[in-house]
Design a protein around this motif. Structure first.
Motif, PDB file in Angstrom:
ATOM      1  N   ARG A 176       0.853  -1.201   0.000  1.00  0.00           N
ATOM      2  CA  ARG A 176       0.000   0.000   0.000  1.00  0.00           C
ATOM      3  C   ARG A 176       0.879   1.238   0.000  1.00  0.00           C
ATOM      4  NH1 ARG A 176      -4.041   3.079   0.670  1.00  0.00           N
ATOM      5  NH2 ARG A 176      -4.949   4.089   2.443  1.00  0.00           N
ATOM      6  N   ILE A 177       0.504   2.192  -0.840  1.00  0.00           N
ATOM      7  CA  ILE A 177       1.165   3.489  -0.863  1.00  0.00           C
ATOM      8  C   ILE A 177       0.071   4.524  -0.680  1.00  0.00           C
ATOM      9  CG2 ILE A 177       2.524   5.126  -2.207  1.00  0.00           C
ATOM     10  CD1 ILE A 177       3.726   2.668  -3.648  1.00  0.00           C
ATOM     11  N   GLY A 178       0.122   5.237   0.440  1.00  0.00           N
ATOM     12  CA  GLY A 178      -0.887   6.243   0.755  1.00  0.00           C
ATOM     13  C   GLY A 178      -0.263   7.597   0.978  1.00  0.00           C
ATOM     14  N   LYS A 179      -1.099   8.571   1.240  1.00  0.00           N
ATOM     15  CA  LYS A 179      -0.615   9.929   1.491  1.00  0.00           C
ATOM     16  C   LYS A 179       0.126  10.020   2.813  1.00  0.00           C
ATOM     17  CE  LYS A 179      -4.740  11.501   0.888  1.00  0.00           C
ATOM     18  NZ  LYS A 179      -5.929  12.363   0.838  1.00  0.00           N
ATOM     19  N   GLU A 180      -0.236   9.172   3.769  1.00  0.00           N
ATOM     20  CA  GLU A 180       0.349   9.245   5.106  1.00  0.00           C
ATOM     21  C   GLU A 180       1.348   8.125   5.396  1.00  0.00           C
ATOM     22  OE1 GLU A 180      -0.247  11.856   7.032  1.00  0.00           O
ATOM     23  OE2 GLU A 180      -1.580  12.634   5.490  1.00  0.00           O
ATOM     24  N   LYS A 237       3.257   4.095   3.876  1.00  0.00           N
ATOM     25  CA  LYS A 237       3.340   3.000   2.920  1.00  0.00           C
ATOM     26  C   LYS A 237       3.595   1.695   3.647  1.00  0.00           C
ATOM     27  CE  LYS A 237       8.087   4.389   2.396  1.00  0.00           C
ATOM     28  NZ  LYS A 237       8.033   5.585   3.160  1.00  0.00           N
TER      29      LYS A 237
END
Length: 157
Positions: A45-49, A51
């Motif tokens: 997962r790569i998110g704004k907050e 990974k």
């Protein structure tokens, strides 16, 4: 300006604590070897907050050889790299990979990074790769920048 291979070699140490093999030091960089091969088995997962890296399983070489079918793998290098201040590192595939329908994808290695590092090994046709074979070349270039790397992958593996 890119550094000479002998200069790059000063910032690399094999995982086994020994010396780089003479054939690893090239005019413009240093060859990195295969230290491990992984297959991703779970989603990342790569998110704004933040990974997360997906679950992986390490493949075992048979008689010292990785027999890889077409697909995506992660190659862990057999060396620890330290990118010095005022430099940026780039890792490129060796041409023998491309000539065998394989590609190695990497990212920028920031000043101050220290760790083993990995690359995405994309295999389009079956291939055999010996453990400790040279698959990539690290080059270092002088760079103007503010600060040094202090991210999640510092000191990896």
């Amino acid at each position: 300006m890119f550094e000479a291979g002998a200069t790059v070699a000063e910032h690399i140490e094999p995982l086994d604590g020994g010396e780089l093999r003479p054939e690893q030091v090239q005019p413009n960089g240093v060859d990195l070897t295969v230290g491990a091969v992984y297959e991703q088995t779970g989603p990342g997962r790569i998110g704004k907050e933040g990974k997360s890296v997906g679950e992986r399983r390490e493949l075992a070489p048979e008689d010292g050889v990785y027999e890889l079918d077409p697909g995506a793998y992660v190659a862990g290098y057999g060396e620890i790299v330290g990118v010095p201040a005022n430099h940026v590192g780039f890792v490129y595939p060796r041409s023998s990979l491309m000539r065998n329908s394989c590609m190695l994808h990497t990212a920028v290695w920031d000043a101050g990074y220290r760790g083993r590092g990995e690359g995405l090994l994309e295999v389009h046709r079956p291939i055999e790769i010996e453990a400790d074979a040279r698959i990539a070349q690290l080059v270092l270039a002088k760079a103007d920048h503010a600060g040094e790397y202090d991210g999640d992958y510092q000191g990896e593996r």
